[in-house]
Each structure stands twice: as C-alpha cells, then as structure tokens.
Design a protein around this motif. Sequence first.
Motif, PDB file in Angstrom:
ATOM      1  N   ALA A  64      -1.605  42.304  -7.639  1.00 29.63           N
ATOM      2  CA  ALA A  64      -0.422  43.036  -8.119  1.00 29.63           C
ATOM      3  C   ALA A  64      -0.879  44.455  -8.023  1.00 29.63           C
ATOM      4  CB  ALA A  64      -0.349  43.061  -9.674  1.00 29.63           C
ATOM      5  N   ALA A  65       0.246  45.314  -7.842  1.00 28.52           N
ATOM      6  CA  ALA A  65       0.281  46.638  -7.473  1.00 28.52           C
ATOM      7  C   ALA A  65       0.704  47.500  -8.727  1.00 28.52           C
ATOM      8  CB  ALA A  65       1.122  46.867  -6.169  1.00 28.52           C
ATOM      9  N   ALA A  66       0.259  48.632  -8.625  1.00 33.56           N
ATOM     10  CA  ALA A  66       0.761  49.651  -9.580  1.00 33.56           C
ATOM     11  C   ALA A  66       0.800  50.944  -8.889  1.00 33.56           C
ATOM     12  CB  ALA A  66      -0.094  49.808 -10.757  1.00 33.56           C
ATOM     13  N   GLY A  67       2.086  51.653  -9.001  1.00 31.15           N
ATOM     14  CA  GLY A  67       2.261  52.850  -8.455  1.00 31.15           C
ATOM     15  C   GLY A  67       2.966  52.748  -7.260  1.00 31.15           C
ATOM     16  N   PHE A  68       3.190  51.498  -6.372  1.00 30.21           N
ATOM     17  CA  PHE A  68       3.836  51.638  -5.251  1.00 30.21           C
ATOM     18  C   PHE A  68       4.450  50.103  -5.387  1.00 30.21           C
ATOM     19  CE2 PHE A  68       1.183  49.143  -2.438  1.00 30.21           C
ATOM     20  CZ  PHE A  68       0.108  49.212  -2.838  1.00 30.21           C
ATOM     21  N   GLU A  69       5.275  49.846  -4.204  1.00 27.81           N
ATOM     22  CA  GLU A  69       6.072  48.522  -4.089  1.00 27.81           C
ATOM     23  C   GLU A  69       5.184  47.744  -3.256  1.00 27.81           C
ATOM     24  OE1 GLU A  69      10.488  49.741  -5.565  1.00 27.81           O
ATOM     25  OE2 GLU A  69      10.357  48.848  -3.548  1.00 27.81           O
ATOM     26  N   LEU A  70       4.778  46.619  -3.144  1.00 34.78           N
ATOM     27  CA  LEU A  70       3.904  45.734  -2.415  1.00 34.78           C
ATOM     28  C   LEU A  70       4.598  45.261  -1.336  1.00 34.78           C
ATOM     29  CD1 LEU A  70       1.323  43.897  -4.492  1.00 34.78           C
ATOM     30  CD2 LEU A  70       0.972  45.680  -2.996  1.00 34.78           C
ATOM     31  N   ASP A  71       6.045  45.109  -1.542  1.00 33.01           N
ATOM     32  CA  ASP A  71       6.767  44.714  -0.381  1.00 33.01           C
ATOM     33  C   ASP A  71       6.945  45.645   0.837  1.00 33.01           C
ATOM     34  OD1 ASP A  71      10.178  44.842  -2.287  1.00 33.01           O
ATOM     35  OD2 ASP A  71       8.743  46.489  -1.445  1.00 33.01           O
ATOM     36  N   PHE A 118      -7.353  27.539   2.284  1.00 30.75           N
ATOM     37  CA  PHE A 118      -6.764  28.530   1.497  1.00 30.75           C
ATOM     38  C   PHE A 118      -5.345  28.930   2.047  1.00 30.75           C
ATOM     39  CE2 PHE A 118     -10.907  31.510   0.673  1.00 30.75           C
ATOM     40  CZ  PHE A 118     -11.290  30.330   0.257  1.00 30.75           C
ATOM     41  N   THR A 119      -4.230  29.328   1.125  1.00 33.44           N
ATOM     42  CA  THR A 119      -3.105  29.766   1.484  1.00 33.44           C
ATOM     43  C   THR A 119      -2.754  30.910   0.663  1.00 33.44           C
ATOM     44  OG1 THR A 119      -2.543  27.336   1.452  1.00 33.44           O
ATOM     45  CG2 THR A 119      -0.591  28.765   1.268  1.00 33.44           C
ATOM     46  N   ILE A 120      -2.201  31.877   1.537  1.00 40.27           N
ATOM     47  CA  ILE A 120      -1.793  33.147   1.034  1.00 40.27           C
ATOM     48  C   ILE A 120      -0.247  32.860   0.818  1.00 40.27           C
ATOM     49  CG2 ILE A 120      -1.386  34.203   3.324  1.00 40.27           C
ATOM     50  CD1 ILE A 120      -2.287  36.719   1.928  1.00 40.27           C
ATOM     51  N   SER A 121       0.260  33.757  -0.064  1.00 37.00           N
ATOM     52  CA  SER A 121       1.811  33.535  -0.365  1.00 37.00           C
ATOM     53  C   SER A 121       2.283  35.069  -0.976  1.00 37.00           C
ATOM     54  CB  SER A 121       2.215  32.656  -1.123  1.00 37.00           C
ATOM     55  OG  SER A 121       1.705  32.503  -2.648  1.00 37.00           O
ATOM     56  N   ARG A 122       3.492  35.398  -0.980  1.00 35.70           N
ATOM     57  CA  ARG A 122       4.272  36.423  -1.386  1.00 35.70           C
ATOM     58  C   ARG A 122       5.354  35.996  -2.531  1.00 35.70           C
ATOM     59  NH1 ARG A 122       4.445  42.149  -0.043  1.00 35.70           N
ATOM     60  NH2 ARG A 122       3.450  41.547   1.920  1.00 35.70           N
ATOM     61  N   ASP A 123       5.069  36.365  -3.835  1.00 31.36           N
ATOM     62  CA  ASP A 123       6.198  36.036  -4.857  1.00 31.36           C
ATOM     63  C   ASP A 123       7.343  36.957  -4.674  1.00 31.36           C
ATOM     64  OD1 ASP A 123       6.179  34.715  -8.140  1.00 31.36           O
ATOM     65  OD2 ASP A 123       7.697  35.706  -7.028  1.00 31.36           O
ATOM     66  N   SER A 124       8.362  36.605  -4.119  1.00 39.28           N
ATOM     67  CA  SER A 124       9.525  37.376  -3.979  1.00 39.28           C
ATOM     68  C   SER A 124      10.115  38.156  -5.015  1.00 39.28           C
ATOM     69  CB  SER A 124      10.741  36.815  -3.070  1.00 39.28           C
ATOM     70  OG  SER A 124      11.190  35.681  -3.806  1.00 39.28           O
ATOM     71  N   ALA A 125       9.842  37.347  -6.285  1.00 39.47           N
ATOM     72  CA  ALA A 125      10.560  37.829  -7.525  1.00 39.47           C
ATOM     73  C   ALA A 125       9.644  38.994  -8.229  1.00 39.47           C
ATOM     74  CB  ALA A 125      10.755  36.808  -8.450  1.00 39.47           C
ATOM     75  N   THR A 126       8.497  38.822  -8.004  1.00 36.33           N
ATOM     76  CA  THR A 126       7.504  39.618  -8.721  1.00 36.33           C
ATOM     77  C   THR A 126       6.788  40.686  -7.731  1.00 36.33           C
ATOM     78  OG1 THR A 126       5.732  38.152  -8.584  1.00 36.33           O
ATOM     79  CG2 THR A 126       7.066  37.898 -10.432  1.00 36.33           C
ATOM     80  N   SER A 127       6.665  40.309  -6.477  1.00 30.91           N
ATOM     81  CA  SER A 127       5.928  41.136  -5.464  1.00 30.91           C
ATOM     82  C   SER A 127       4.437  40.974  -5.654  1.00 30.91           C
ATOM     83  CB  SER A 127       6.169  42.422  -5.517  1.00 30.91           C
ATOM     84  OG  SER A 127       7.483  42.863  -5.089  1.00 30.91           O
ATOM     85  N   ILE A 128       3.986  39.808  -6.408  1.00 30.43           N
ATOM     86  CA  ILE A 128       2.553  39.650  -6.545  1.00 30.43           C
ATOM     87  C   ILE A 128       2.021  38.644  -5.389  1.00 30.43           C
ATOM     88  CG2 ILE A 128       0.891  38.197  -7.957  1.00 30.43           C
ATOM     89  CD1 ILE A 128       2.562  39.274 -10.429  1.00 30.43           C
ATOM     90  N   ILE A 129       0.927  39.042  -4.671  1.00 28.17           N
ATOM     91  CA  ILE A 129       0.489  38.363  -3.561  1.00 28.17           C
ATOM     92  C   ILE A 129      -0.651  37.363  -4.173  1.00 28.17           C
ATOM     93  CG2 ILE A 129      -0.820  38.335  -1.484  1.00 28.17           C
ATOM     94  CD1 ILE A 129       2.106  39.896  -1.521  1.00 28.17           C
ATOM     95  N   HIS A 130      -0.565  36.004  -3.607  1.00 29.43           N
ATOM     96  CA  HIS A 130      -1.434  35.014  -4.232  1.00 29.43           C
ATOM     97  C   HIS A 130      -2.233  34.482  -3.242  1.00 29.43           C
ATOM     98  CE1 HIS A 130       0.619  34.898  -8.160  1.00 29.43           C
ATOM     99  NE2 HIS A 130       1.707  34.852  -7.383  1.00 29.43           N
ATOM    100  N   LEU A 131      -3.537  34.177  -3.441  1.00 23.73           N
ATOM    101  CA  LEU A 131      -4.543  33.406  -2.656  1.00 23.73           C
ATOM    102  C   LEU A 131      -4.794  32.017  -3.186  1.00 23.73           C
ATOM    103  CD1 LEU A 131      -5.858  33.478   0.192  1.00 23.73           C
ATOM    104  CD2 LEU A 131      -7.789  34.508  -0.976  1.00 23.73           C
ATOM    105  N   GLN A 132      -4.083  30.718  -2.843  1.00 22.47           N
ATOM    106  CA  GLN A 132      -4.571  29.746  -3.483  1.00 22.47           C
ATOM    107  C   GLN A 132      -5.865  29.249  -2.657  1.00 22.47           C
ATOM    108  OE1 GLN A 132      -3.199  27.783  -5.979  1.00 22.47           O
ATOM    109  NE2 GLN A 132      -5.178  26.572  -5.607  1.00 22.47           N
ATOM    110  N   MET A 133      -6.909  28.905  -3.362  1.00 16.93           N
ATOM    111  CA  MET A 133      -8.259  28.549  -2.872  1.00 16.93           C
ATOM    112  C   MET A 133      -8.545  26.985  -3.103  1.00 16.93           C
ATOM    113  SD  MET A 133     -10.350  32.130  -3.109  1.00 16.93           S
ATOM    114  CE  MET A 133     -10.669  31.638  -4.666  1.00 16.93           C
ATOM    115  N   ASP A 134      -8.225  26.272  -2.276  1.00 13.11           N
ATOM    116  CA  ASP A 134      -8.935  24.531  -2.336  1.00 13.11           C
ATOM    117  C   ASP A 134     -10.050  24.479  -1.972  1.00 13.11           C
ATOM    118  OD1 ASP A 134      -5.042  24.170  -2.124  1.00 13.11           O
ATOM    119  OD2 ASP A 134      -6.480  24.486  -4.101  1.00 13.11           O
TER     120      ASP A 134
END
Length: 127
Positions: free
Chosen positions: A23-30, A68-84
Amino acid sequence: QVQLVESGGGLVQPGGSLKLSCAAAGFELDAYGIGWFRQAPGKGREAISYISKSAGRKYYADPVKGRFTISRDSATSIIHLQMDSLKPEDTARYYCAARSSLAGVSTWWDEALYEFWGQGTQVTVSS
C-alpha cells in the motif's frame, strides 16, 4: 514524502500460502508500475514480479512462475502478491517498489529504475 508499506509476511510450512500486500502513502499507486523483489539470506536482491500501471501486463521470474500471482485492486489501489506452493527457497525479505510508467516494461527487473521502496516484510518457509 512517499512511503510504500508491505504486509502479510510470516512463517509458513512448505506447500503453504501467503498473500502479501503493498500500500502507498503520499501518492497514488495507480500512477506507477509496481515490482516485487526479495532478498534471501546470503544472496543478492532479485526481482520476482511486476504489474503495470494499467494492470494489463504482468511479469514473473522463473523461480516463482506458476506459483505466485500479482494483482492490483482497482478499488483500493493496493497491490497483492499471492504466493502458493511455497518452498524453503522462497524464504526472504520481500519488498515492493514503484517505478514511473514511462519506463519500458522490458526492464521491469532493473531495481535501479524503481523510485520508491517499502521497508520489506519477512517470509520464512520452514518445516
């Protein structure tokens, strides 16, 4: 001014899963492409995944491809890395980093091009 914060690390057994977040603070990750890097004990930092600003392009390093799967949550701008299917070799401190979308995606692995870095989150895979 700008901060990236990783979370979700922990201790898991081989074959287990974890989901990391950035997650980002101070700027928009998108406005940035986001890369995930890791540094294992006694080893150098390696790029493992990347997602473009639009989330239309994703890249994975061979050691994590298919697990591993990377994704971007369009609603929150949080980036996820799912690691299986985690392996002991995945043990490392994991960092997210942001780079300008002006940089070519062919250099997604080049840590020198990333402008902002998080503090990292530890992932330990052990029986």
